[in-house]
Every structure is written in C-alpha cells, then in structure tokens.
Design a protein around this motif. Structure first.
Motif, short mmCIF file in Angstrom:
data_model
loop_
_atom_site.label_atom_id
_atom_site.label_comp_id
_atom_site.label_asym_id
_atom_site.label_seq_id
_atom_site.Cartn_x
_atom_site.Cartn_y
_atom_site.Cartn_z
N ILE A 40 48.08 47.80 41.28
CA ILE A 40 47.78 46.39 41.48
C ILE A 40 47.33 45.83 40.14
O ILE A 40 46.51 46.43 39.45
CB ILE A 40 46.66 46.22 42.53
N GLN A 41 47.89 44.69 39.76
CA GLN A 41 47.52 44.04 38.51
C GLN A 41 46.66 42.82 38.83
O GLN A 41 47.04 42.00 39.67
CB GLN A 41 48.76 43.59 37.75
N VAL A 42 45.53 42.70 38.16
CA VAL A 42 44.63 41.56 38.36
C VAL A 42 44.41 40.89 37.02
O VAL A 42 44.02 41.53 36.04
CB VAL A 42 43.26 42.00 38.95
N GLU A 43 44.69 39.59 36.98
CA GLU A 43 44.42 38.79 35.79
C GLU A 43 43.32 37.79 36.17
O GLU A 43 43.52 36.94 37.04
CB GLU A 43 45.68 38.05 35.35
N HIS A 44 42.17 37.93 35.53
CA HIS A 44 41.04 37.05 35.82
C HIS A 44 41.23 35.72 35.09
O HIS A 44 41.53 35.70 33.90
CB HIS A 44 39.72 37.70 35.39
N GLN A 45 41.08 34.64 35.83
CA GLN A 45 41.14 33.29 35.27
C GLN A 45 42.38 33.06 34.38
O GLN A 45 42.26 32.81 33.19
CB GLN A 45 39.86 32.99 34.47
N ILE A 59 44.24 33.57 44.03
CA ILE A 59 43.14 33.52 44.98
C ILE A 59 42.37 32.21 44.81
O ILE A 59 41.78 31.95 43.76
CB ILE A 59 42.20 34.73 44.78
N LEU A 60 42.41 31.40 45.88
CA LEU A 60 41.70 30.11 45.88
C LEU A 60 40.25 30.27 46.28
O LEU A 60 39.37 29.58 45.75
CB LEU A 60 42.40 29.14 46.84
N GLU A 61 39.99 31.15 47.24
CA GLU A 61 38.64 31.41 47.74
C GLU A 61 38.57 32.85 48.20
O GLU A 61 39.56 33.43 48.62
CB GLU A 61 38.30 30.51 48.93
N GLY A 62 37.37 33.41 48.18
CA GLY A 62 37.15 34.72 48.77
C GLY A 62 36.89 35.83 47.79
O GLY A 62 36.91 35.64 46.57
N GLU A 63 36.64 36.99 48.38
CA GLU A 63 36.43 38.23 47.62
C GLU A 63 36.99 39.37 48.45
O GLU A 63 36.72 39.47 49.64
CB GLU A 63 34.95 38.46 47.36
N CYS A 64 37.78 40.23 47.80
CA CYS A 64 38.44 41.33 48.50
C CYS A 64 38.35 42.61 47.70
O CYS A 64 38.29 42.59 46.46
CB CYS A 64 39.92 41.02 48.71
N VAL A 65 38.38 43.72 48.44
CA VAL A 65 38.56 45.04 47.84
C VAL A 65 39.79 45.63 48.52
O VAL A 65 39.83 45.74 49.75
CB VAL A 65 37.33 45.94 48.07
N VAL A 66 40.79 45.96 47.73
CA VAL A 66 42.02 46.55 48.25
C VAL A 66 42.13 47.96 47.69
O VAL A 66 42.05 48.16 46.48
CB VAL A 66 43.25 45.70 47.87
N GLY A 124 45.58 56.82 48.30
CA GLY A 124 45.48 57.84 47.27
C GLY A 124 45.04 57.34 45.91
O GLY A 124 45.22 58.04 44.91
N SER A 125 44.46 56.15 45.84
CA SER A 125 44.07 55.60 44.55
C SER A 125 42.70 54.92 44.65
O SER A 125 42.06 54.92 45.70
CB SER A 125 45.12 54.59 44.08
N GLN A 126 42.28 54.35 43.54
CA GLN A 126 40.96 53.73 43.44
C GLN A 126 40.98 52.29 43.95
O GLN A 126 42.00 51.60 43.83
CB GLN A 126 40.49 53.73 41.98
N PRO A 127 39.86 51.80 44.50
CA PRO A 127 39.78 50.42 44.97
C PRO A 127 39.94 49.42 43.83
O PRO A 127 39.55 49.70 42.68
CB PRO A 127 38.38 50.32 45.57
N VAL A 128 40.49 48.27 44.17
CA VAL A 128 40.66 47.17 43.21
C VAL A 128 39.97 45.95 43.83
O VAL A 128 40.24 45.59 44.97
CB VAL A 128 42.16 46.86 42.98
#
Length: 107
Positions: free
Chosen positions: A3-8, A44-51, A55-59
């Motif tokens: 999973i790729q996350v780009e902040h702001q 993501i417009l609103e919220g907070e998630c952990v996916v 077999g891998s680490q949380p994101v």
C-alpha cells in the motif's frame, strides 16, 4: 504488493487526476476484511484507518492522504474514525465486474 500512502499530496496532482470528480464512499467505525480485485486510488476526505495486508505490517492513513491499493491485495480494515473518501478503480465497469465474477466463482 504494498500500500502506498502519500501524505498531503500537492493540489496540482489531485487536480490532474480529477480526484474531485471521482465517486465517494463512506464507512462507519468498523472492522472488516476486503479484497482489492483491481488497483484502487483513494483520497481521504475524513477519517482514520489502519489497513493490515495479509501477512504484512499495518498501514495507517487519514484525512488528506492519497492512498494506492494494489490489485490482488487482501486486507483487514480497521476504521478508527468514520471514513469518507474519493476513489478510483482501475479498468472499466465491464472489467471490474468480470474480476468480481471470477473471484466469486473461485470460492
């Protein structure tokens, strides 16, 4: 598969992708399993998630993040704060439907 996350992300990037025209989806605080049959891009417009991929680490991601989920990824979602997101699925309605039918037939 990560999973790729780009902040702001830059507003120019969001505009170039047409994010504001993408459909939206909402989910209450919850825990559930999910399979990404095709690549999904989400802003993501609103919220907070952990996916947590199998077999891998949380994101963790939340409001203002641009997230890319690779096709074929199986995860467990934990929606910690109500989620509201714009999303875009790879392919078109026909290819998306076909992938889901194939997956359902494999069960």
């Amino acid at each position: 598969m990560q999973i790729q996350v780009e902040h702001q992300p830059a507003e120019a990037k969001l505009n170039a992708l047409g994010v504001s025209k993408w459909p939206t989806w909402q989910k209450e605080v919850s825990v559930f399993d999910w399979v990404f049959h095709e690549e999904e891009q989400a802003y993501i417009l609103e919220g907070e998630c952990v996916v947590t991929p199998t077999g891998s680490q949380p994101v963790t991601f939340g409001k203002g993040d641009f997230v890319v989920f690779p096709a074929g990824l199986t995860v467990s979602w934990e929606v910690k704060q109500p989620l509201h997101k714009h999303y875009h699925l790879d392919g078109n309605l026909i290819t998306q439907s076909w992938k889901r039918i194939k997956a359902a037939l494999k069960r």
